[in-house]
Write a protein that holds these residues in place. Structure first.
Motif, short mmCIF file in Angstrom:
data_model
loop_
_atom_site.label_atom_id
_atom_site.label_comp_id
_atom_site.label_asym_id
_atom_site.label_seq_id
_atom_site.Cartn_x
_atom_site.Cartn_y
_atom_site.Cartn_z
N ASP A 57 0.84 -1.19 0.00
CA ASP A 57 0.00 0.00 0.00
C ASP A 57 0.88 1.25 0.00
OD1 ASP A 57 -2.77 1.26 0.51
OD2 ASP A 57 -1.48 2.23 2.01
N ARG A 219 2.78 7.10 18.00
CA ARG A 219 2.40 7.84 16.79
C ARG A 219 2.94 9.25 16.90
NH1 ARG A 219 -0.47 5.08 13.51
NH2 ARG A 219 -0.99 3.07 14.41
N SER A 264 5.72 -1.83 8.79
CA SER A 264 6.95 -2.07 9.55
C SER A 264 8.11 -2.09 8.60
CB SER A 264 6.89 -3.38 10.33
OG SER A 264 8.06 -3.49 11.12
N ARG A 269 9.43 -7.71 13.01
CA ARG A 269 8.02 -7.32 13.08
C ARG A 269 7.28 -7.58 11.76
NH1 ARG A 269 10.57 -3.77 16.60
NH2 ARG A 269 10.92 -2.12 15.10
P1 NDP Z 1 0.55 1.28 11.89
O1 NDP Z 1 -0.65 1.05 12.76
O2 NDP Z 1 0.87 0.30 10.83
O3 NDP Z 1 1.78 1.44 12.89
C1 NDP Z 1 3.09 1.54 12.43
C2 NDP Z 1 4.03 1.61 13.63
O4 NDP Z 1 3.94 0.40 14.38
C3 NDP Z 1 5.47 1.77 13.25
O5 NDP Z 1 6.04 2.65 14.20
C4 NDP Z 1 6.07 0.36 13.39
O6 NDP Z 1 7.41 0.43 13.74
C5 NDP Z 1 5.23 -0.18 14.54
N1 NDP Z 1 5.03 -1.64 14.48
C6 NDP Z 1 4.76 -2.38 13.38
N2 NDP Z 1 4.57 -3.67 13.71
C7 NDP Z 1 4.72 -3.76 15.05
C8 NDP Z 1 4.65 -4.83 15.97
N3 NDP Z 1 4.38 -6.08 15.57
N4 NDP Z 1 4.89 -4.56 17.28
C9 NDP Z 1 5.18 -3.32 17.69
N5 NDP Z 1 5.25 -2.25 16.87
C10 NDP Z 1 5.02 -2.47 15.55
O7 NDP Z 1 0.42 2.77 11.35
P2 NDP Z 1 0.43 3.60 9.98
O8 NDP Z 1 -0.18 4.88 10.35
O9 NDP Z 1 1.74 3.56 9.31
O10 NDP Z 1 -0.63 2.86 9.05
C11 NDP Z 1 -0.28 1.78 8.25
C12 NDP Z 1 -0.39 2.09 6.77
O11 NDP Z 1 -1.71 2.52 6.42
C13 NDP Z 1 0.49 3.25 6.29
O12 NDP Z 1 1.85 2.88 6.22
C14 NDP Z 1 -0.16 3.56 4.97
O13 NDP Z 1 0.24 2.61 4.00
C15 NDP Z 1 -1.63 3.42 5.33
N6 NDP Z 1 -2.26 4.73 5.72
C16 NDP Z 1 -3.20 5.28 4.89
C17 NDP Z 1 -3.78 6.49 5.19
C18 NDP Z 1 -4.80 7.05 4.26
O14 NDP Z 1 -5.12 8.24 4.37
N7 NDP Z 1 -5.36 6.29 3.35
C19 NDP Z 1 -3.44 7.25 6.41
C20 NDP Z 1 -2.48 6.56 7.25
C21 NDP Z 1 -1.93 5.35 6.90
P3 NDP Z 1 8.55 -0.41 12.91
O15 NDP Z 1 8.48 0.02 11.49
O16 NDP Z 1 9.82 -0.03 13.58
O17 NDP Z 1 8.20 -1.87 13.11
#
Ligand code: NDP
Length: 329
Positions: A57, A219, A264, A269
Motif C-alpha cells: 500500500d 504515533r 513495519s 516485526r
Molecule cells: P501502523 O498502525 O501500521 O503502525 C506503524 C508503527 O507500528 C510503526 O512505528 C512500526 O514500527 C510499529 N510496528 C509495526 N509492527 C509492530 C509490531 N508487531 N509490534 C510493535 N510495533 C510495531 O500505522 P500507519 O499509520 O503507518 O498505518 C499503516 C499504513 O496505512 C500506512 O503505512 C499507509 O500505507 C496506510 N495509511 C493510509 C492512510 C490514508 O489516508 N489512506 C493514512 C495513514 C496510513 P517499525 O516500522 O519499527 O516496526
C-alpha cells in the motif's frame, strides 16, 4: 516461519486482493516527507516478498513509490515472483482531482514504480486542492470519472476510495459507472468502523484498514491514551493463541473482513505481522476488542475542515495547515 501463504479476497469485479498489505507511509517531519534512507525501503519490500507479503500500500504523497517499484522489480528479475503475484495499491493526491489530471497522475506514479499498471488506484481523499493547496471546487464525482477513465485505459485493474465518509460513499456509488471495489479508512480498536464495514459488505466492497495498531504503538513520536501493547485484555487473548497483542489486533481485523495495512520496516516485526493466518478469534473475543471503540482518529486533518467535502467531524481548534507552512519555507 518461512513464507506465509496469504489468503485472498474476491473483489466485486472478480479480481483477487491479498488479505493483508504492507503499509509504506514513513511519515512526515517538519521539513516535509520522511524519505527512506539508503534504499532501506526497497530492501524491506524484497524481504517482505520473501516472507509472503503480496500486497503493498502506497500513495503518490508518501514518496515511497520508487522504492516499492524497485523492490518488486528486483524480485521479478530474480524469478522469485511474477508481476501478477503482486497486488500494488497507490493513491491519487488531492491536487490532481480534475478529470484530465488523473491519467497524468497515475502515469507519474507508474513511471516512478517502473510498472505498467497498478492493481488498485484509490482517491486518497474526497477533498480537491489547487496546486497552492488552497481549496479547489472540483467535485469528487468529477475525480471519480477520471478514476473510471484510468481503469478503462488499463493503467489500473481496479479503483476505489479512501477517507470518504458513509454519506459520501453512498453518493459515489449511486452515480458511479464503475463501482469502487474498496474503501480504505482508519481501523483499530478505538475506531472500529462498524457502519462502514456493514455498508461495504452489503455493497460487496472490501474495507482496507489503515493505522491498524491504533494506540498500541507510538504515533508522531508520542504515546496516546488507549490500549497499549501490554493491555491486559489483549494479553489474555494473545496468551490463549500463543500470539502477541499486535497479532491479535491484526487478526481481529481479518476476522471482521478488514484488510489490515500494518507498516513495519523491521524484519522481526514484518514476520510477526504476517504470521496471523493459523488462528481465528471467537465472536466474543472480537466483541471484547470492539469495546475499546471511542471514536479516536489519528489521521484528522482538521486544517481542511472548512472544505465542503471534509469527511470527518469538525473540532473547535483546528490545526494550522502544515502543507501551507511547507510552501512558505
Ligand atoms: P501502523 O498502525 O501500521 O503502525 C506503524 C508503527 O507500528 C510503526 O512505528 C512500526 O514500527 C510499529 N510496528 C509495526 N509492527 C509492530 C509490531 N508487531 N509490534 C510493535 N510495533 C510495531 O500505522 P500507519 O499509520 O503507518 O498505518 C499503516 C499504513 O496505512 C500506512 O503505512 C499507509 O500505507 C496506510 N495509511 C493510509 C492512510 C490514508 O489516508 N489512506 C493514512 C495513514 C496510513 P517499525 O516500522 O519499527 O516496526
Amino acid at each position: 516461519i518461512i513464507c506465509v501463504e496469504v489468503p485472498k479476497l474476491k473483489l466485486n469485479n472478480g479480481k483477487l486482493m491479498p488479505a493483508i498489505a504492507l503499509g509504506t507511509y514513513l511519515g512526515f517531519d517538519q521539513g516535509g516527507v520522511v524519505k527512506s534512507v539508503n534504499k532501506q525501503l526497497a530492501n524491506v519490500v524484497m524481504n517482505a516478498i520473501d516472507i509472503g507479503y503480496r500486497h503493498f500500500d502506497t500513495a503518490a504523497i508518501y514518496e515511497t513509490e520508487e522504492e516499492i517499484g524497485e523492490g518488486i522489480r528486483k524480485k521479478i528479475e530474480e524469478g522469485a515472483i511474477n508481476r501478477d503475484d503482486i497486488f500494488v495499491t497507490t493513491k491519487l493526491w488531492n491536487t490532481q482531482h480534475k478529470r484530465e489530471q488523473v491519467p497524468l497522475a497515475l502515469k507519474q506514479s507508474l513511471n516512478k514504480m517502473g510498472l505498467n499498471y497498478v492493481d488498485l488506484y484509490l482517491m486518497h481523499w474526497p477533498i480537491g486542492l489547487n496546486d497552492d493547496y488552497t481549496f479547489s471546487d472540483v467535485d469528487f464525482m468529477e475525480t471519480w470519472r477520471g478514476l473510471e477513465d484510468v481503469q478503462t485505459m488499463g493503467l489500473t485493474k481496479s479503483i476505489g476510495v479512501s477517507n470518504f465518509n458513509l454519506d459520501q460513499l453512498k453518493i459515489l456509488i449511486k452515480d458511479a459507472s464503475i463501482k469502487p471495489v474498496a474503501i480504505q479508512v482508519e481501523v483499530h480498536p478505538q475506531m472500529i468502523q462498524s457502519e462502514i464495514i456493514e455498508y461495504a459488505k452489503s455493497e460487496d466492497m472490501v474495507v482496507m484498514g489503515y493505522s491498524p495498531f491504533g494506540s498500541l504503538v507510538m504515533r508522531y513520536g508520542m504515546q496516546f491514551p488507549g490500549p497499549k501493547i501490554d493491555e491486559p485484555v489483549l494479553v489474555e487473548i494473545a496468551r490463549k493463541y500463543n500470539k502477541t497483542t499486535p497479532q491479535v489486533v491484526l487478526r481481529w481485523q481479518i476476522d471482521r473482513n478488514v484488510v489490515p495495512l500494518p507498516k513495519s520496516t523491521n524484519l522481526k516485526r514484518l514476520k510477526e505481522n504476517i504470521d496471523i493466518f493459523d488462528f481465528k478469534l471467537e465472536q466474543h473475543e472480537i466483541e471484547i476488542i470492539n469495546k475499546f471503540h471511542n471514536n479516536v482518529r489519528y489521521t484528522l486533518p482538521s486544517f481542511w475542515q472548512t472544505h465542503p467535502y471534509y469527511p470527518f467531524e469538525k473540532i473547535d481548534n483546528p490545526q494550522a495547515n502544515p502543507f501551507l507552512n511547507k510552501r512558505k519555507e
